[in-house]
Scaffold this active site. Sequence first.
Site, mmCIF file in Angstrom:
data_model
loop_
_atom_site.group_PDB
_atom_site.id
_atom_site.type_symbol
_atom_site.label_atom_id
_atom_site.label_comp_id
_atom_site.label_asym_id
_atom_site.label_seq_id
_atom_site.Cartn_x
_atom_site.Cartn_y
_atom_site.Cartn_z
ATOM 1 N N CYS A 295 0.863 -1.169 0.000
ATOM 2 C CA CYS A 295 0.000 0.000 0.000
ATOM 3 C C CYS A 295 0.898 1.217 0.000
ATOM 4 O O CYS A 295 1.558 1.517 0.994
ATOM 5 C CB CYS A 295 -0.912 -0.001 1.228
ATOM 6 S SG CYS A 295 -1.978 1.458 1.340
ATOM 7 N N GLU B 241 -3.804 1.201 -6.099
ATOM 8 C CA GLU B 241 -2.782 0.314 -6.642
ATOM 9 C C GLU B 241 -2.676 0.615 -8.137
ATOM 10 O O GLU B 241 -3.609 1.151 -8.738
ATOM 11 C CB GLU B 241 -3.121 -1.158 -6.414
ATOM 12 C CG GLU B 241 -3.103 -1.600 -4.960
ATOM 13 C CD GLU B 241 -1.725 -1.559 -4.311
ATOM 14 O OE1 GLU B 241 -0.743 -1.240 -5.007
ATOM 15 O OE2 GLU B 241 -1.646 -1.836 -3.104
#
Length: 234
Positions: A2, A104
């Site tokens: 992340c 992402e």
Amino acid sequence: MCGRYELHTHPAATALAFGIPIPAEVTPRYNVAPSQLQPVVRLDKDGHRELATMRWGLLPHCTKDKSIGHKTINARAETVATAPAFRDAFKRHRCLVPATGFYEWMKVAGGKQPYHISMIDGSPFAFAGLWSSWKNPEGEWINTYTIVTTKPNELAAKVHDRMPVILVVEDYARWLDVGATNATDLLRAYPADEMQAYPVSTRDNTPKNDDAALIERVEVPEPEPCTPPGVDED
């Protein structure tokens, strides 16, 4: 992994979601990047939940090199209890990292395409986090945090081979309770059927861009997985 996330919920909604007193005004952020300051939820000395502002990128209390923070924005669930950089924080300093979505990146023709991943209903949620206090050479204490990652669920796997650990509400108390030493069972992928993922503007690639348009859906070709620009795989 992340490497970017966002939190734009109203402070009152954040307080309700995480069981804390209504906090001071928290500025909505749509493109949080490593080394930036963001709120986390932790327990105070009396065992009550409080909102604290910390820098993203954990600095273990014993480190002498503050540059390590660029490598410790994430902690792998599989080794968080034993890795030297994280094991002390796992035992002593666990926290919730409020978010309303994370990003992402995937390959598309001509570049890399960011995807926004969130709850279907847009509600706020908590990443499993760890925090630490580090004393700089000037004697100032700096609080920092990291986000724990795990193997992805079916939805996130279409974008990347890791995802942040998202805790279910019922597990918030046990994660925060460092007396519950057997908390590694909480470090699992969140149910995919409660989440959504869609492509967003490539303006997300630049941290200085930070506005509500960054979470709006855009149309792109079918992508292939890749790593976010400028962020190493964890």
